[in-house]
Design an enzyme around this catalytic site. Structure first.
Site, PDB file in Angstrom:
ATOM      1  N   GLU A  40       0.856  -1.197   0.000  1.00 56.98           N
ATOM      2  CA  GLU A  40       0.000   0.000   0.000  1.00 56.98           C
ATOM      3  C   GLU A  40       0.885   1.237   0.000  1.00 56.98           C
ATOM      4  OE1 GLU A  40      -3.017   0.235   3.180  1.00 56.98           O
ATOM      5  OE2 GLU A  40      -2.721   2.406   3.183  1.00 56.98           O
ATOM      6  N   ARG A  44       0.375  10.184   1.058  1.00 56.18           N
ATOM      7  CA  ARG A  44       0.773  11.200   2.039  1.00 56.18           C
ATOM      8  C   ARG A  44       1.918  12.038   1.511  1.00 56.18           C
ATOM      9  NH1 ARG A  44       0.685   7.083   7.205  1.00 56.18           N
ATOM     10  NH2 ARG A  44      -1.250   6.176   6.469  1.00 56.18           N
ATOM     11  N   THR A  68      -4.342   6.111   1.995  1.00 57.27           N
ATOM     12  CA  THR A  68      -4.607   7.495   2.417  1.00 57.27           C
ATOM     13  C   THR A  68      -5.277   8.297   1.294  1.00 57.27           C
ATOM     14  OG1 THR A  68      -2.533   7.262   3.697  1.00 57.27           O
ATOM     15  CG2 THR A  68      -3.658   9.366   3.835  1.00 57.27           C
ATOM     16  N   LYS A 128     -11.222  -0.738   6.537  1.00 53.19           N
ATOM     17  CA  LYS A 128      -9.999  -0.573   7.328  1.00 53.19           C
ATOM     18  C   LYS A 128     -10.467  -0.157   8.722  1.00 53.19           C
ATOM     19  CE  LYS A 128      -6.180   2.764   7.399  1.00 53.19           C
ATOM     20  NZ  LYS A 128      -4.903   3.002   6.722  1.00 53.19           N
TER      21      LYS A 128
END
Ligand code: 3PG
Length: 213
Positions: A40, A44, A68, A128
């Protein structure tokens, strides 16, 4: 194989924060060599989309997703770069809808029963659980399952998950996999110490084998 099975087979998903696109390929190779092939790459940093594209091109054994995802623009950039799944820390119905339109398997974040309920209404099968340890850890997931197990929902806890507690999480059947940054420490990446990252991946992958048999 559907994406939930792919994530489940991996057990541990390295959550990657990458500053330099040039690190993407050696990093992905180290993780794959260590036995973790589902990655993943988080949005960010501005390097995320480029890193995903490079990994797709150069490391075909890696199955790379985007993390994210906080906006529709990031979701589109992730898809364009070649991400095969998306993850978010929170639940945003607009992003979930966009992922559906883009045919990108998507796992939104939840931390409460209300958010889980909304994610299920939006058609999500897997969420998640974030930030896992701070939001109640395995105990909270088990309590949520008390009410939601019949829906078939699956969890990917992240946030405070590491070698010390991964076994506790992966022993719950509804927890498909865990995610964590511990496999890709910032200092190792900055130093270009891919050997250490490979060792950390191998350690995590061995543990998954032991837990899952
Ligand atoms: C995530 O977004 O998945 C988390 O930031 C990972 O949390 P960790 O740094 O505690 O592993």
């Amino acid at each position: 194989m559907n994406i939930i099975d792919v994530l489940g087979k991996a057990g541990v998903i390295p959550v990657i924060v990458i500053e330099n696109e040039k690190d993407a390929v050696p990093l992905a190779r180290a993780l794959v060599n260590g036995g973790l092939n589902v990655l993943e790459v988080t949005f960010r940093t501005p390097a995320a989309a480029g890193a995903i594209a490079q990994i797709r091109k150069e490391v075909p054994q890696a199955i790379v997703g985007a993390g994210t995802i906080l906006s529709v623009e990031q979701l589109r950039a992730a898809k364009k770069a070649g991400a095969v799944f998306g993850v978010a820390p929170g639940f945003d119905p607009v992003i979930v809808e966009e992922a559906k339109n883009a045919l990108l398997p998507f796992c939104p974040g939840i931390a409460t029963a209300s958010e889980l309920s909304q994610a299920l209404s939006a058609g999500c099968q897997m969420v998640k659980f974030f930030p896992a340890e701070a939001a109640g850890g395995v105990k909270m997931i088990k309590n949520l399952l008390g009410a939601f197990r019949f829906t078939g929902v699956k969890f990917m806890p992240t946030g405070g998950v590491n070698l010390s507690n991964v076994k506790e999480y992966l022993s719950v059947p509804e927890i498909v996999c865990v995610g964590g940054t511990w496999i890709v420490p910032k200092d190792a990446l900055e130093a270009g110490d891919f050997g250490r990252i490979e060792e950390l991946a191998a350690e995590a992958s061995k543990l998954v084998g032991e837990i899952r048999g």
